[in-house]
Scaffold this motif. Sequence first.
Motif, PDB file in Angstrom:
ATOM      1  N   SER A  46      -5.027   0.816  -6.275  1.00 43.27           N
ATOM      2  CA  SER A  46      -5.420   1.356  -7.335  1.00 43.27           C
ATOM      3  C   SER A  46      -5.706  -0.112  -7.830  1.00 43.27           C
ATOM      4  N   GLN A  47      -5.445  -0.840  -8.085  1.00 39.44           N
ATOM      5  CA  GLN A  47      -5.128  -2.239  -9.042  1.00 39.44           C
ATOM      6  C   GLN A  47      -5.537  -3.373  -8.039  1.00 39.44           C
ATOM      7  N   LEU A  48      -6.053  -2.724  -7.023  1.00 40.21           N
ATOM      8  CA  LEU A  48      -7.575  -3.884  -5.832  1.00 40.21           C
ATOM      9  C   LEU A  48      -8.164  -3.063  -6.199  1.00 40.21           C
ATOM     10  N   GLY A  49      -9.082  -1.858  -6.392  1.00 42.05           N
ATOM     11  CA  GLY A  49     -10.084  -1.098  -6.508  1.00 42.05           C
ATOM     12  C   GLY A  49     -10.578  -0.352  -5.598  1.00 42.05           C
ATOM     13  N   GLY A  50      -9.848   0.081  -4.161  1.00 43.70           N
ATOM     14  CA  GLY A  50      -9.463   0.014  -3.029  1.00 43.70           C
ATOM     15  C   GLY A  50      -9.711   1.915  -2.737  1.00 43.70           C
ATOM     16  N   LEU A  51      -9.114   2.635  -4.046  1.00 43.62           N
ATOM     17  CA  LEU A  51      -8.782   3.875  -4.012  1.00 43.62           C
ATOM     18  C   LEU A  51      -8.547   4.776  -5.886  1.00 43.62           C
ATOM     19  N   PRO A  52      -8.050   5.509  -5.817  1.00 38.12           N
ATOM     20  CA  PRO A  52      -8.129   6.197  -7.464  1.00 38.12           C
ATOM     21  C   PRO A  52      -6.815   5.358  -7.192  1.00 38.12           C
ATOM     22  N   GLY A 195       8.692  -9.202  -9.705  1.00 35.49           N
ATOM     23  CA  GLY A 195       7.748 -10.502  -9.035  1.00 35.49           C
ATOM     24  C   GLY A 195       6.728  -9.898  -7.668  1.00 35.49           C
ATOM     25  N   THR A 196       5.945 -10.938  -7.281  1.00 36.05           N
ATOM     26  CA  THR A 196       4.874 -10.221  -5.921  1.00 36.05           C
ATOM     27  C   THR A 196       4.967 -11.324  -5.450  1.00 36.05           C
ATOM     28  N   GLY A 197       4.359 -11.444  -4.351  1.00 35.59           N
ATOM     29  CA  GLY A 197       4.069 -12.912  -3.369  1.00 35.59           C
ATOM     30  C   GLY A 197       4.465 -13.043  -2.357  1.00 35.59           C
ATOM     31  N   PRO A 198       4.031 -14.157  -0.887  1.00 39.81           N
ATOM     32  CA  PRO A 198       4.545 -13.715   0.083  1.00 39.81           C
ATOM     33  C   PRO A 198       6.345 -13.883   0.034  1.00 39.81           C
ATOM     34  N   THR A 199       6.849 -14.467  -0.687  1.00 40.07           N
ATOM     35  CA  THR A 199       8.323 -15.046  -0.251  1.00 40.07           C
ATOM     36  C   THR A 199       8.572 -14.590  -2.319  1.00 40.07           C
ATOM     37  N   SER A 200       8.237 -13.592  -2.123  1.00 39.30           N
ATOM     38  CA  SER A 200       9.094 -12.865  -3.431  1.00 39.30           C
ATOM     39  C   SER A 200      10.555 -12.009  -3.029  1.00 39.30           C
ATOM     40  N   ASP A 201      10.974 -11.830  -4.202  1.00 40.95           N
ATOM     41  CA  ASP A 201      12.458 -11.277  -3.588  1.00 40.95           C
ATOM     42  C   ASP A 201      12.303  -9.780  -3.199  1.00 40.95           C
ATOM     43  N   GLY A 202      11.244  -9.111  -3.861  1.00 42.97           N
ATOM     44  CA  GLY A 202      10.400  -7.904  -3.501  1.00 42.97           C
ATOM     45  C   GLY A 202      10.013  -8.072  -1.735  1.00 42.97           C
ATOM     46  N   ASP A 253      -1.428  -7.140   4.003  1.00 44.12           N
ATOM     47  CA  ASP A 253      -2.758  -8.226   4.048  1.00 44.12           C
ATOM     48  C   ASP A 253      -3.443  -6.361   4.724  1.00 44.12           C
ATOM     49  N   TYR A 254      -2.959  -5.735   6.028  1.00 42.12           N
ATOM     50  CA  TYR A 254      -3.899  -4.728   6.333  1.00 42.12           C
ATOM     51  C   TYR A 254      -4.169  -3.858   5.738  1.00 42.12           C
ATOM     52  N   ILE A 255      -2.912  -3.254   4.543  1.00 43.35           N
ATOM     53  CA  ILE A 255      -3.551  -2.504   3.489  1.00 43.35           C
ATOM     54  C   ILE A 255      -4.584  -2.275   2.468  1.00 43.35           C
ATOM     55  N   GLN A 256      -4.209  -4.041   2.333  1.00 47.87           N
ATOM     56  CA  GLN A 256      -5.239  -4.481   1.970  1.00 47.87           C
ATOM     57  C   GLN A 256      -6.815  -4.486   2.366  1.00 47.87           C
ATOM     58  N   SER A 267      -0.916 -13.244  -3.384  1.00 46.84           N
ATOM     59  CA  SER A 267      -0.214 -13.216  -4.593  1.00 46.84           C
ATOM     60  C   SER A 267       0.334 -12.126  -5.037  1.00 46.84           C
ATOM     61  N   GLN A 268      -0.200 -10.311  -4.181  1.00 49.71           N
ATOM     62  CA  GLN A 268       0.489  -9.060  -4.481  1.00 49.71           C
ATOM     63  C   GLN A 268       0.794  -8.452  -3.082  1.00 49.71           C
ATOM     64  N   PHE A 269       1.564  -9.664  -2.668  1.00 49.71           N
ATOM     65  CA  PHE A 269       2.096  -8.656  -1.961  1.00 49.71           C
ATOM     66  C   PHE A 269       3.599  -8.453  -2.085  1.00 49.71           C
ATOM     67  N   SER A 270       4.138  -6.952  -1.672  1.00 49.44           N
ATOM     68  CA  SER A 270       4.863  -7.089  -2.156  1.00 49.44           C
ATOM     69  C   SER A 270       5.994  -5.886  -1.345  1.00 49.44           C
ATOM     70  N   HIS A 271       5.493  -6.066   0.163  1.00 49.05           N
ATOM     71  CA  HIS A 271       6.358  -5.412   1.144  1.00 49.05           C
ATOM     72  C   HIS A 271       6.468  -6.245   2.009  1.00 49.05           C
ATOM     73  N   GLY A 272       5.594  -7.241   3.029  1.00 46.68           N
ATOM     74  CA  GLY A 272       5.447  -8.716   3.914  1.00 46.68           C
ATOM     75  C   GLY A 272       4.508  -8.188   4.004  1.00 46.68           C
TER      76      GLY A 272
END
Length: 302
Positions: A46-52, A195-202, A253-256, A267-272
Amino acid sequence: MEFDDDVALDTSQVQDTRGSGGVGGRVALGGGGLGLVGLIVYFVLSQLGGLPASVPLSTGGVRDGQSLSSSDLSKECRTGKDANTKDDCALVAIINSIQGYWTDQFSRSGRTYEPATTTFFSGSVNTGCGGATADVGPFYCPADGRVYIDLSFFKELQTRFGAQGGTFAEAYVLAHEYGHHVQNLLGTSDKVRPGTGPTSDGVRLELQADCYAGVWANHATTVPTSSGKPLIKSISQDDVNRALDVAARIGDDYIQKNLGNGRVDESQFSHGSSQQREKWFTAGINSGNPTTCDTFGTRNLG
């Protein structure tokens, strides 16, 4: 994936609330809901504008409406034979096996594993992390120590995400959520910085849950449940490939790219990423050792 016909199932590990109504709302970010896709569909896209902001998933039973009522679970899901013929019973068997493994593993480490109930819901549910709808996908709530899943998500994996599906693919989903329960019991989740990102704790937390899912899969055909015998007789390479296929299709990346606006924003990666999720599930299933899953102690996440 095949279950042992003669091994008893324990339906007490599952609460079935389908058909009992629910609540609207969303899992609060502050509530700490963690999941395979977790809040990606609901928030990131929703933040990326891909879905309501809210895209209701289909609701109902497991595949093709083959669902059992809450009271029926204990009556219909008695042995592995039922798991081989009924979708809901297969999920009960998988949950029994996953928790059987972690009970044994914790005991070997001098710890006590605390079983977590999985709640099947339809449409919406109230949790210790707040109200949730099916939009968020399957998730684990640390606040109440439960796994929640609207079983229509498995069909959604095929229709929206393009996954092949299958029983072991569904097992990967559940094993990932129980990986979060293990993290909660070990105190790992409490140490995660926002936080988010490719090496974030999340991301590290999610990849570790993928790895833990693989570790269980390595032992699935040998770990005994409460009956003293393994529930799962066999897992084929095709089963493993189907789980990896799911892992690839729920990467950030696939979902985005495919479900969002077509752009990949690390920068928005949260799951890998898809590659990372496949890598860490594979690491777990190849080693069968939870110590392999130290995603917080390595620079190279893949």
